[in-house]
Design an enzyme around this catalytic site. Structure first.
Site, PDB file in Angstrom:
ATOM      1  N   SER A 123       0.812  -1.224   0.000  1.00 59.41           N
ATOM      2  CA  SER A 123       0.000   0.000   0.000  1.00 59.41           C
ATOM      3  C   SER A 123       0.841   1.268   0.000  1.00 59.41           C
ATOM      4  CB  SER A 123      -0.868  -0.014   1.264  1.00 59.41           C
ATOM      5  OG  SER A 123      -1.394   1.271   1.515  1.00 59.41           O
ATOM      6  N   GLU A 125       0.176   3.636   1.746  1.00 60.64           N
ATOM      7  CA  GLU A 125       0.255   4.081   3.149  1.00 60.64           C
ATOM      8  C   GLU A 125       1.666   3.869   3.705  1.00 60.64           C
ATOM      9  OE1 GLU A 125      -2.698   6.195   4.582  1.00 60.64           O
ATOM     10  OE2 GLU A 125      -1.608   5.115   6.150  1.00 60.64           O
ATOM     11  N   TYR A 147      -1.363   0.442  10.699  1.00 66.00           N
ATOM     12  CA  TYR A 147      -1.653  -0.238   9.429  1.00 66.00           C
ATOM     13  C   TYR A 147      -0.470  -0.093   8.471  1.00 66.00           C
ATOM     14  CZ  TYR A 147      -3.593  -0.824   4.704  1.00 66.00           C
ATOM     15  OH  TYR A 147      -3.799  -1.205   3.401  1.00 66.00           O
TER      16      TYR A 147
HETATM   17  P1  NAP Z   1     -11.376  -4.660   1.992  1.00 61.69           P
HETATM   18  O1  NAP Z   1     -12.550  -4.343   1.120  1.00 61.69           O
HETATM   19  O2  NAP Z   1     -11.323  -4.107   3.365  1.00 61.69           O
HETATM   20  O3  NAP Z   1     -11.260  -6.262   2.067  1.00 61.69           O
HETATM   21  C1  NAP Z   1     -10.428  -6.885   3.008  1.00 61.69           C
HETATM   22  C2  NAP Z   1     -10.640  -8.379   2.917  1.00 61.69           C
HETATM   23  O4  NAP Z   1      -9.808  -9.029   3.888  1.00 61.69           O
HETATM   24  C3  NAP Z   1     -12.073  -8.844   3.209  1.00 61.69           C
HETATM   25  O5  NAP Z   1     -12.392  -9.884   2.319  1.00 61.69           O
HETATM   26  C4  NAP Z   1     -11.968  -9.379   4.639  1.00 61.69           C
HETATM   27  O6  NAP Z   1     -12.935 -10.352   4.940  1.00 61.69           O
HETATM   28  C5  NAP Z   1     -10.585 -10.004   4.567  1.00 61.69           C
HETATM   29  N1  NAP Z   1     -10.015 -10.291   5.884  1.00 61.69           N
HETATM   30  C6  NAP Z   1      -9.776  -9.417   6.889  1.00 61.69           C
HETATM   31  N2  NAP Z   1      -9.216 -10.056   7.931  1.00 61.69           N
HETATM   32  C7  NAP Z   1      -9.088 -11.352   7.581  1.00 61.69           C
HETATM   33  C8  NAP Z   1      -8.588 -12.497   8.226  1.00 61.69           C
HETATM   34  N3  NAP Z   1      -8.121 -12.463   9.465  1.00 61.69           N
HETATM   35  N4  NAP Z   1      -8.589 -13.688   7.556  1.00 61.69           N
HETATM   36  C9  NAP Z   1      -9.074 -13.748   6.297  1.00 61.69           C
HETATM   37  N5  NAP Z   1      -9.594 -12.690   5.632  1.00 61.69           N
HETATM   38  C10 NAP Z   1      -9.587 -11.507   6.276  1.00 61.69           C
HETATM   39  O7  NAP Z   1     -10.016  -4.223   1.267  1.00 61.69           O
HETATM   40  P2  NAP Z   1      -9.744  -3.850  -0.277  1.00 61.69           P
HETATM   41  O8  NAP Z   1      -9.970  -2.393  -0.455  1.00 61.69           O
HETATM   42  O9  NAP Z   1     -10.413  -4.841  -1.155  1.00 61.69           O
HETATM   43  O10 NAP Z   1      -8.158  -4.042  -0.328  1.00 61.69           O
HETATM   44  C11 NAP Z   1      -7.579  -5.313  -0.622  1.00 61.69           C
HETATM   45  C12 NAP Z   1      -6.160  -5.360  -0.103  1.00 61.69           C
HETATM   46  O11 NAP Z   1      -5.402  -4.303  -0.699  1.00 61.69           O
HETATM   47  C13 NAP Z   1      -6.011  -5.132   1.411  1.00 61.69           C
HETATM   48  O12 NAP Z   1      -4.915  -5.905   1.842  1.00 61.69           O
HETATM   49  C14 NAP Z   1      -5.684  -3.665   1.543  1.00 61.69           C
HETATM   50  O13 NAP Z   1      -4.971  -3.415   2.739  1.00 61.69           O
HETATM   51  C15 NAP Z   1      -4.831  -3.462   0.301  1.00 61.69           C
HETATM   52  N6  NAP Z   1      -4.824  -2.120  -0.277  1.00 61.69           N
HETATM   53  C16 NAP Z   1      -5.994  -1.500  -0.572  1.00 61.69           C
HETATM   54  C17 NAP Z   1      -5.979  -0.247  -1.180  1.00 61.69           C
HETATM   55  C18 NAP Z   1      -7.253   0.461  -1.546  1.00 61.69           C
HETATM   56  O14 NAP Z   1      -7.187   1.674  -1.795  1.00 61.69           O
HETATM   57  N7  NAP Z   1      -8.389  -0.227  -1.625  1.00 61.69           N
HETATM   58  C19 NAP Z   1      -4.744   0.348  -1.488  1.00 61.69           C
HETATM   59  C20 NAP Z   1      -3.571  -0.332  -1.187  1.00 61.69           C
HETATM   60  C21 NAP Z   1      -3.610  -1.577  -0.593  1.00 61.69           C
HETATM   61  P3  NAP Z   1     -14.394  -9.976   5.580  1.00 61.69           P
HETATM   62  O15 NAP Z   1     -15.296  -9.727   4.396  1.00 61.69           O
HETATM   63  O16 NAP Z   1     -14.721 -11.195   6.344  1.00 61.69           O
HETATM   64  O17 NAP Z   1     -14.209  -8.749   6.429  1.00 61.69           O
HETATM   65  O1  G4F Z   2     -10.558   6.763   2.651  1.00 61.52           O
HETATM   66  P1  G4F Z   2      -9.567   6.692   3.745  1.00 61.52           P
HETATM   67  O2  G4F Z   2     -10.030   6.106   5.031  1.00 61.52           O
HETATM   68  O3  G4F Z   2      -8.308   5.934   3.146  1.00 61.52           O
HETATM   69  P2  G4F Z   2      -6.764   5.865   3.568  1.00 61.52           P
HETATM   70  O4  G4F Z   2      -6.561   6.157   4.991  1.00 61.52           O
HETATM   71  O5  G4F Z   2      -6.000   6.685   2.576  1.00 61.52           O
HETATM   72  O6  G4F Z   2      -6.453   4.312   3.350  1.00 61.52           O
HETATM   73  C1  G4F Z   2      -6.904   3.622   2.197  1.00 61.52           C
HETATM   74  O7  G4F Z   2      -5.938   3.712   1.191  1.00 61.52           O
HETATM   75  C2  G4F Z   2      -4.690   3.041   1.497  1.00 61.52           C
HETATM   76  C3  G4F Z   2      -3.757   3.271   0.300  1.00 61.52           C
HETATM   77  O8  G4F Z   2      -3.040   4.466   0.498  1.00 61.52           O
HETATM   78  C4  G4F Z   2      -4.983   1.579   1.728  1.00 61.52           C
HETATM   79  F1  G4F Z   2      -3.818   0.913   1.938  1.00 61.52           F
HETATM   80  C5  G4F Z   2      -5.917   1.432   2.910  1.00 61.52           C
HETATM   81  O9  G4F Z   2      -6.220   0.056   3.103  1.00 61.52           O
HETATM   82  C6  G4F Z   2      -7.206   2.173   2.588  1.00 61.52           C
HETATM   83  O10 G4F Z   2      -7.834   1.524   1.509  1.00 61.52           O
HETATM   84  O11 G4F Z   2      -9.025   8.167   4.084  1.00 61.52           O
HETATM   85  C7  G4F Z   2      -8.496   9.008   3.067  1.00 61.52           C
HETATM   86  C8  G4F Z   2      -8.258  10.398   3.660  1.00 61.52           C
HETATM   87  C9  G4F Z   2      -7.465  10.419   4.960  1.00 61.52           C
HETATM   88  O12 G4F Z   2      -6.474  11.403   4.874  1.00 61.52           O
HETATM   89  C10 G4F Z   2      -8.485  10.804   6.013  1.00 61.52           C
HETATM   90  O13 G4F Z   2      -7.946  11.557   7.110  1.00 61.52           O
HETATM   91  O14 G4F Z   2      -9.522  10.991   3.954  1.00 61.52           O
HETATM   92  C11 G4F Z   2      -9.419  11.662   5.183  1.00 61.52           C
HETATM   93  N1  G4F Z   2     -10.757  11.771   5.789  1.00 61.52           N
HETATM   94  C12 G4F Z   2     -11.373  12.944   6.084  1.00 61.52           C
HETATM   95  N2  G4F Z   2     -12.562  12.690   6.658  1.00 61.52           N
HETATM   96  C13 G4F Z   2     -11.547  10.758   6.172  1.00 61.52           C
HETATM   97  C14 G4F Z   2     -12.687  11.341   6.719  1.00 61.52           C
HETATM   98  N3  G4F Z   2     -11.393   9.406   6.084  1.00 61.52           N
HETATM   99  C15 G4F Z   2     -12.401   8.625   6.523  1.00 61.52           C
HETATM  100  N4  G4F Z   2     -12.288   7.283   6.424  1.00 61.52           N
HETATM  101  N5  G4F Z   2     -13.539   9.172   7.102  1.00 61.52           N
HETATM  102  C16 G4F Z   2     -13.717  10.521   7.217  1.00 61.52           C
HETATM  103  O15 G4F Z   2     -14.743  10.975   7.728  1.00 61.52           O
END
Ligand code: NAP
Ligand code: G4F
Length: 320
Positions: A123, A125, A147
């Protein structure tokens, strides 16, 4: 027919990756953790085409058993505790699942069949308090949340297994990617869902935290393609995936409210409850390596993404 095992199949990315792999003729096996309720909402339309089986990132033997039983050619580790704020309230669980979970699955692969190709969902992050603008593969990490710290561990253990055991272990450093299937607590979906509610008379205000944070937001459907491409590359490597553009949360609000003819300033209230102990102020990618070596580029513009998400929430909520 190649077989892919996906952990985290019930999440946003899991559903898009499953669609992509089914379209390419894969047999898809999804690892799902035990729950007292159904968590297959995002997979309802393709549930009959895939194999769902139980396993948990906290339980190594469950992953060994899955790999022995299904003999996957590729393993995509998408499972994680992925919500940044929860990582401060549950830091040890986050370290266990998002960090150590990666070693458990890598170990399961190494023990059963080290020839299996592995993808780790790393990520942006990890860049946290950024040391370079824009961020690329060589930019040093400075995570700002438990995280982010856990993801740094997951990334380096993936690189380490690649180098120590000659395993095909790829790490995709993905910047934020969103979609109509994004979890409701993430800021983009929180905004589009509430915009739709306000438009339909079901809500009156939107409470948010830091409006100035900037993110490189892309469409999840485009990003899962990069995951697959990384595993088809001649050798395992690490790649930054993003759009190369950044936008503030405020801008996301402006576009989303503007799309339904409203002014965000009339509805958005800043609430200290949603501020973070340590913020990631600015993320912007340099995806040149992915473009040059994988042939990957983003296809969906920021405006299209915002509009797609508002449209989808409007449609869903009008049916209720
Ligand atoms: P998500 O919607 O939160 O999905 C997370 C998945 O992980 C869900 O299927 C959840 O299952 C499963 N999970 C959580 N804990 C587990 C455990 N202990 N054992 C088995 N499964 C478990 O995340 P996403 O947005 O699809 O992201 C996919 C991956 O990419 C994650 O690793 C995230 O950290 C990473 N990532 C995401 C972004 C982004 O912007 N979306 C960016 C960079 C990296 P349940 O349905 O049971 O909760
Ligand atoms: O949507 P966010 O919660 O995503 P964040 O923290 O960037 O993390 C996501 O992206 C990562 C990749 O860089 C993934 F690895 C991670 O698993 C996840 O998918 O927040 C985005 C931004 C932050 O700066 C937060 O402070 O939005 C700002 N924000 C402002 N108000 C808020 C809010 N975020 C959330 N969730 N809720 C608010 O009310």
């Amino acid at each position: 027919m190649p077989t892919a095992l996906i952990t985290g199949i019930t999440g946003q990315d899991g559903s898009y990756l499953t669609e992509l792999l089914l379209g390419k003729g894969y047999q898809v096996v999804g690892m799902v953790r035990r729950s007292s309720t159904v968590t297959l909402e995002r997979l309802e339309h393709i549930q009959d085409d895939i194999i769902i089986t139980q396993g948990d990132l906290h339980d190594q033997s469950s992953m060994v058993a899955l790999i022995e039983e299904f003999k996957p050619d590729e393993v995509y580790n998408l499972a994680a505790q992925s919500f940044v704020p929860t990582s401060w309230s549950q830091p040890l669980l986050t370290a266990e699942a998002t960090g150590l979970g990666v070693t458990r699955i890598l170990e399961a692969i190494r023990l059963v069949n080290p020839k299996i190709k592995f993808y780790q969902a790393s990520s942006s992050e990890m860049f946290g308090k950024v040391m370079e603008v824009p961020q690329r593969e060589s930019t040093p990490f400075y995570p700002r949340s438990p995280y982010g710290v856990a993801k740094v561990y997951g990334h380096w253990i993936t690189v380490n297994y690649r180098e120590s055991f000659d395993m095909f272990a790829a790490s995709g450093i993905l910047f934020n990617h969103e979609s109509p299937r994004r979890g409701l607590e993430f800021v983009t979906r929180k905004i589009t869902n509430t915009v739709a509610k306000i438009k339909l008379g079901q809500a009156k205000e939107l409470r948010l935290g830091n409006l100035e944070a900037q993110r490189d937001w892309g469409f999840a459907g485009d990003y899962v393609e990069a995951m697959w491409m990384m595993l088809q590359h001649p050798h395992a490597d690490s790649f930054v995936i993003g759009t190369g553009e950044t936008h503030a949360v405020r801008e996301f609000c402006e576009l989303a409210f503007g799309y339904v003819g409203l002014n965000y300033q009339d509805y958005v209230i800043q609430d200290p409850r949603f501020y973070r102990p340590a913020e990631v102020d600015l993320l912007i990618s340099d995806p040149t390596k992915a473009t040059n070596e994988l042939g990957w580029t983003t296809k969906t513009s920021f405006r299209t993404l915002v509009e797609m998400m508002v449209e989808s929430d409007l449609k869903r909520l009008s049916k209720k």
